[in-house]
Scaffold this active site. Structure first.
Site, PDB file in Angstrom:
ATOM      1  N   LEU A   1     -33.931  40.498 -61.378  1.00 15.96           N
ATOM      2  CA  LEU A   1     -32.544  40.078 -61.150  1.00 15.96           C
ATOM      3  C   LEU A   1     -31.984  40.650 -59.853  1.00 15.96           C
ATOM      4  O   LEU A   1     -31.078  40.062 -59.258  1.00 15.96           O
ATOM      5  CB  LEU A   1     -31.665  40.535 -62.319  1.00 15.96           C
ATOM      6  CG  LEU A   1     -31.982  39.926 -63.684  1.00 15.96           C
ATOM      7  CD1 LEU A   1     -31.172  40.628 -64.777  1.00 15.96           C
ATOM      8  CD2 LEU A   1     -31.694  38.429 -63.683  1.00 15.96           C
TER       9      LEU A   1
ATOM     10  N   GLY B   1     -42.734  43.861 -70.503  1.00 13.25           N
ATOM     11  CA  GLY B   1     -44.002  44.370 -69.990  1.00 13.25           C
ATOM     12  C   GLY B   1     -44.117  44.341 -68.487  1.00 13.25           C
ATOM     13  O   GLY B   1     -45.225  44.479 -67.951  1.00 13.25           O
TER      14      GLY B   1
ATOM     15  N   GLU C   1     -49.147  39.024 -71.525  1.00 13.56           N
ATOM     16  CA  GLU C   1     -48.444  39.361 -72.758  1.00 13.56           C
ATOM     17  C   GLU C   1     -47.896  38.095 -73.412  1.00 13.56           C
ATOM     18  O   GLU C   1     -47.975  37.918 -74.614  1.00 13.56           O
ATOM     19  CB  GLU C   1     -47.302  40.344 -72.481  1.00 13.56           C
ATOM     20  CG  GLU C   1     -46.203  39.816 -71.591  1.00 13.56           C
ATOM     21  CD  GLU C   1     -45.123  40.847 -71.325  1.00 13.56           C
ATOM     22  OE1 GLU C   1     -45.443  42.043 -71.320  1.00 13.56           O
ATOM     23  OE2 GLU C   1     -43.966  40.448 -71.117  1.00 13.56           O
TER      24      GLU C   1
ATOM     25  N   GLY D   1     -44.641  35.808 -66.453  1.00 13.21           N
ATOM     26  CA  GLY D   1     -43.470  36.095 -67.251  1.00 13.21           C
ATOM     27  C   GLY D   1     -42.864  34.823 -67.802  1.00 13.21           C
ATOM     28  O   GLY D   1     -43.492  33.763 -67.834  1.00 13.21           O
TER      29      GLY D   1
ATOM     30  N   GLY E   1     -39.728  31.853 -68.039  1.00  9.27           N
ATOM     31  CA  GLY E   1     -38.672  31.197 -67.303  1.00  9.27           C
ATOM     32  C   GLY E   1     -39.148  30.120 -66.351  1.00  9.27           C
ATOM     33  O   GLY E   1     -40.346  29.843 -66.204  1.00  9.27           O
TER      34      GLY E   1
END
Length: 441
Positions: A324, A347, A249, A226, A228
């Site tokens: 989160l 995704g 992705e 992902g 970050g």
């Protein structure tokens, strides 16, 4: 001059003239992230500001400053109606401003998984216009969507207006990622540096979590990461691995660094061997330069990349995504914060499910145990927002306090395992709340 060159010249015009082709009431799909076209968006904003166009519905994921400085200015919200499928700080600021002014939210949020986005835009919504940045045309008349194949390429197949900004800095990539000049309504040339995204500085917890996750990854595994600081920390901790692959992705600078270092070879991939597969990319200049004409990389629409059955064809697939908030039964909220939409589901669920379909695969949810400097626990009795990843799907959970495999555990066993991942100062309270909810810890 060839017939293809003639088609190109016939479609070439100024940004203002291209924006004039978009009528009031149009449903416009704007490219994601780096693919947002600055000259076209400024021209469209100028038309709206002058009252020359009205009631535009703008559909997109992940806006950047390119859109924020043009079509997503607060003063244009009476004429341009943003419909976001994944919020950034820009949408959060717009809605906060609206609340301050005592008016309803000016950004409409459309919940959806990333894999479904092309179908949502093309079939359910029926967008009629695409605006995006592409690479220069090749000898066969094809433009590459470069950093942003994702939903832009599928929409280009169905939209009746395809308006493209040609930028020589947009990398030309291989894969199923092109549109032919014969399908294009208008072309605008604009030479400008691509938007760069700075790496977020890792927190100490990121480094710890990155190390724990790296310890779960086998040599020869295929990765999805992902966005970050936390996924970047995982990439940094994988430098001693060998023969990793990429099916993701989002292609990040951290993943590109693993390619440059020879850690990623894709040699042991069972789907697209030898190729790093992605749907979109955000990074810095060196990342974009690495993409350009690189035969080791392929871009495909997100409807393909994020298809759970496609993901599952990669053996030893490892997905790493952050959340989160996670509750005591394992459900995750990864998109909602303080009572408001914060990002979107993206995704995450696509890859959680796809990785678990994979032979030898792992789906990993990473979460900081606390927020606000340790004052708030991110592990909670019940989620405060929508469920992004259901408890049924969560596999591995990692915080700076350890790793838990939730598959096969009862609700009580899950609660005990998850409480062990919480910060110590919150464990007694979480245990008490679990018992009050009917657990037996």
């Amino acid at each position: 001059m060839t017939a293809i060159d003639t088609l190109y010249r016939q479609r070439l015009m100024s940004a203002a003239d291209a924006a004039d082709l978009i009528p009031s009431g149009a449903k416009v799909a704007m490219a994601l992230g780096v693919g947002q076209p600055p000259a076209l968006l400024k021209a469209l904003a100028d038309r709206a500001e002058a009252g020359q166009v009205d009631d535009l519905r703008l559909y997109y994921l992940l806006s950047t400053s390119i859109a924020g400085d043009t079509v997503l200015r607060y003063e244009l919200m009476d004429r341009i109606h943003p419909c976001s499928l994944f919020h950034s700080a820009i949408e959060r600021r717009l809605d906060a401003r609206a609340r301050e002014d005592g008016r309803p939210a000016v950004v409409q949020f459309i919940p959806t998984g990333f894999q479904q986005t092309p179908r949502i835009l093309c079939q359910e919504i029926g967008v009629d216009t695409l605006i995006a940045t592409v690479s220069p045309m090749d000898a066969d008349g094809n433009f590459s969507f470069g950093t942003n194949t994702d939903y832009a390429q599928p929409v280009s197949r169905t939209a009746k207006r395809v308006i493209l900004e040609v930028n020589p800095h947009m990398p030309r990539v291989f894969g199923d990622c092109t549109v032919h000049v014969s399908q294009v309504t208008a072309l605008v040339e604009n030479t400008v540096a691509l938007l760069e995204v700075a790496k977020a500085a890792p927190q100490p917890a990121d480094t710890v979590i990155g190390g724990l996750i790296a310890g779960l990854v086998e040599n020869g595994a295929t990765l999805q990461m992902g966005i970050g600081a936390l996924p970047d920390a995982v990439c940094a901790a994988l430098k001693d691995h060998t023969d990793l692959g990429i099916h993701t992705e989002m292609l990040t600078p951290g993943l590109v660094e693993l390619m440059k270092a020879g850690v990623v070879t894709n040699a042991r991939k069972t789907l697209h061997p030898g190729k790093s597969v992605f749907a979109f990319c955000m990074g810095d200049r060196s990342t974009y330069e690495y993409l350009d004409q690189n035969p080791a990389l392929e871009a495909h629409p997100v409807s393909y990349v994020n298809d759970v059955h496609v993901i599952g064809r990669n053996e030893r697939m490892v997905s790493v995504n952050a959340t989160l908030e996670i509750d005591l039964e394992g459900a995750c909220c990864s998109e909602h914060l303080n009572g408001h939409q914060f990002t979107g589901s993206g995704g995450q669920l696509d890859f959680v499910r796809g990785a678990y379909l994979s032979k030898g695969g792992l789906s990993i949810i990473a979460c900081h145990a606390t927020a606000r400097g340790g004052a708030v626990s991110r592990i909670v009795p019940r989620l405060s927002g929508p469920v992004t990843t259901p408890r049924n799907d969560v596999h591995m959970v990692v915080t700076e306090y350890g790793v838990a495999n939730l598959k096969g555990l009862s609700t009580s066993e899950r609660a005990r395992a998850i409480i062990c991942l919480a910060a110590p100062q919150f464990r007694d309270e979480l245990t008490s709340r679990a018992n009050a909810m009917g657990g037996s810890l």
